[in-house]
Scaffold this motif. Structure first.
Motif, PDB file in Angstrom:
ATOM      1  N   SER A  56      15.678 134.787  56.529  1.00 57.25           N
ATOM      2  CA  SER A  56      14.485 134.028  56.145  1.00 57.25           C
ATOM      3  C   SER A  56      14.118 134.327  54.696  1.00 57.25           C
ATOM      4  N   ALA A  57      13.416 133.406  54.054  1.00 56.62           N
ATOM      5  CA  ALA A  57      13.001 133.606  52.664  1.00 56.62           C
ATOM      6  C   ALA A  57      12.024 134.767  52.542  1.00 56.62           C
ATOM      7  N   ILE A  58      11.084 134.872  53.471  1.00 52.01           N
ATOM      8  CA  ILE A  58      10.095 135.949  53.393  1.00 52.01           C
ATOM      9  C   ILE A  58      10.757 137.298  53.631  1.00 52.01           C
ATOM     10  N   GLY A  59      11.751 137.324  54.533  1.00 53.40           N
ATOM     11  CA  GLY A  59      12.462 138.563  54.788  1.00 53.40           C
ATOM     12  C   GLY A  59      13.309 138.995  53.613  1.00 53.40           C
ATOM     13  N   ARG A  60      14.006 138.034  53.018  1.00 55.82           N
ATOM     14  CA  ARG A  60      14.827 138.354  51.862  1.00 55.82           C
ATOM     15  C   ARG A  60      13.973 138.793  50.675  1.00 55.82           C
ATOM     16  N   ALA A  61      12.791 138.180  50.527  1.00 53.33           N
ATOM     17  CA  ALA A  61      11.881 138.597  49.460  1.00 53.33           C
ATOM     18  C   ALA A  61      11.461 140.043  49.670  1.00 53.33           C
ATOM     19  N   PHE A  62      11.206 140.408  50.925  1.00 56.81           N
ATOM     20  CA  PHE A  62      10.842 141.793  51.229  1.00 56.81           C
ATOM     21  C   PHE A  62      11.995 142.726  50.875  1.00 56.81           C
ATOM     22  N   LEU A  63      13.199 142.387  51.312  1.00 54.29           N
ATOM     23  CA  LEU A  63      14.359 143.231  51.019  1.00 54.29           C
ATOM     24  C   LEU A  63      14.585 143.358  49.513  1.00 54.29           C
ATOM     25  N   ALA A  64      14.452 142.248  48.806  1.00 53.43           N
ATOM     26  CA  ALA A  64      14.685 142.260  47.361  1.00 53.43           C
ATOM     27  C   ALA A  64      13.650 143.105  46.626  1.00 53.43           C
ATOM     28  N   GLY A  65      12.460 143.224  47.191  1.00 51.47           N
ATOM     29  CA  GLY A  65      11.404 143.991  46.547  1.00 51.47           C
ATOM     30  C   GLY A  65      11.494 145.480  46.772  1.00 51.47           C
ATOM     31  N   LEU A  66      12.370 145.906  47.675  1.00 53.29           N
ATOM     32  CA  LEU A  66      12.509 147.326  47.990  1.00 53.29           C
ATOM     33  C   LEU A  66      13.343 148.060  46.941  1.00 53.29           C
ATOM     34  N   GLU A  99      16.470 150.228  45.777  1.00 56.77           N
ATOM     35  CA  GLU A  99      17.844 150.001  46.223  1.00 56.77           C
ATOM     36  C   GLU A  99      18.244 150.865  47.408  1.00 56.77           C
ATOM     37  N   ASN A 100      17.791 152.148  47.431  1.00 52.49           N
ATOM     38  CA  ASN A 100      18.192 153.017  48.536  1.00 52.49           C
ATOM     39  C   ASN A 100      17.555 152.583  49.858  1.00 52.49           C
ATOM     40  N   GLU A 101      16.310 152.115  49.812  1.00 51.07           N
ATOM     41  CA  GLU A 101      15.652 151.652  51.037  1.00 51.07           C
ATOM     42  C   GLU A 101      16.283 150.347  51.519  1.00 51.07           C
ATOM     43  N   ARG A 102      16.603 149.469  50.582  1.00 52.88           N
ATOM     44  CA  ARG A 102      17.264 148.219  50.961  1.00 52.88           C
ATOM     45  C   ARG A 102      18.629 148.509  51.578  1.00 52.88           C
ATOM     46  N   GLY A 103      19.358 149.471  51.010  1.00 52.95           N
ATOM     47  CA  GLY A 103      20.661 149.822  51.551  1.00 52.95           C
ATOM     48  C   GLY A 103      20.579 150.350  52.964  1.00 52.95           C
ATOM     49  N   VAL A 135      18.233 139.011  45.828  1.00 55.05           N
ATOM     50  CA  VAL A 135      17.914 140.064  44.858  1.00 55.05           C
ATOM     51  C   VAL A 135      18.054 139.520  43.435  1.00 55.05           C
ATOM     52  N   ASP A 136      19.132 138.774  43.193  1.00 50.98           N
ATOM     53  CA  ASP A 136      19.339 138.191  41.855  1.00 50.98           C
ATOM     54  C   ASP A 136      18.252 137.164  41.530  1.00 50.98           C
TER      55      ASP A 136
END
Length: 271
Positions: free
Chosen positions: A158-168, A170-174, A199-200
């Motif tokens: 989802s867009a909202i989920g990806r926005a959350f992941l992108a905002g983290l 790098e280690n937390e996103r990983g 992320v990009d």
């Protein structure tokens, strides 16, 4: 023992990992898993259905539902032999929502972009590998999915989920992506590419998109919202592709949503 400030919500409930943690109360976790099995729009469920959803043995589920009913967290319908959430759960949920200053700040801005776009807009927070809507606004004329507060949508597509992941960081996103990979199976390469693209996109223009990737025929845009405390949430705007097509998202709604996120963040700093 970890300091209280270092305790993080788990990405997924791993029974083996939990059993190695002496501070983890497995019985409590199992009871909460039963409550989590009830989703927005669900019909009442019996012990067998709850056992299938949670993966717990049916005798264990029977004891848990009995206890939760006695405490008011479940309500039992003797005629059909099934359970639904009880009023005690509302007390916890409303207390949590009432304490979210960000929800109060975001609501009028989300309603404004929902009315403008003709679809819906929402504010969400992470719930394991999903995003949980804590606020949801829609236009009176909106032709869209009937999602509301309490709805969960996948963090990976989802867009909202990806926005959350992108905002983290790098280690937390990983860390989260490792858990997403375990659950994704053969779909992982496609999902991984979508997250990397998000992320990009966030880095380049402040928003990311999901064009028919979560649900066919539904497009959305998402933006992370950073809280002064260091916490992270995200907002989105989306609906049917014939209303919010890619060009409209990228040239109009996306930039508007970025400005809304900035306004929310600035308002939180002033509180």
């Amino acid at each position: 023992m970890r300091k209280r400030a270092e305790i993080e919500p788990i990405a997924e409930l791993d029974p083996e990992e939990a059993s190695r943690d002496r501070n983890f109360v497995t019985a409590l976790a199992r009871g909460l898993e039963v409550l989590r099995a009830f989703r927005v729009g669900n019909q009442p469920m019996g012990n067998q259905e709850l056992a299938e959803i949670t993966g717990l043995p049916k005798p264990t589920v029977s004891r848990l539902t009995y206890t939760l009913t006695r405490l008011g967290y479940l309500s039992y319908n003797e005629r059909i032999g099934k359970y639904r959430l009880g009023s005690a759960v509302l007390t916890l949920g409303y207390s949590m929502l009432a304490g979210l200053t960000v929800r109060e700040i975001a609501r009028p801005m989300l309603q404004e972009i929902a009315d403008y776009s003709g679809v819906s807009a929402a504010l969400g927070d992470r719930d394991r590998l999903n995003v949980l809507y804590v606020e949801c606004c829609r236009a009176d004329t909106a032709v869209t999915l009937r999602l509301d507060v309490g709805s969960r949508i996948p963090i990976a597509t989802s867009a909202i989920g990806r926005a959350f992941l992108a905002g983290l960081p790098e280690n937390e996103r990983g860390f989260l992506m490792e858990h997403i990979q375990r659950r994704s199976g053969a779909e992982w390469p496609r999902i991984q590419d979508g997250i990397k693209q998000a992320v990009d996109e966030i880095e380049a223009r402040g928003f990311c998109t999901s064009i028919g990737e979560w649900t066919t025929g539904v497009n959305a845009v998402g933006v992370p919202v950073r809280r002064p405390s260091g916490g992270l949430m995200a907002i989105n705007c989306g609906g049917p592709s014939f209303i919010v097509h890619r060009e409209r998202i990228e040239k109009d709604i996306g930039p508007r949503l970025v400005r809304i996120a900035q306004q929310i963040e600035a308002s939180l700093v002033r509180r």
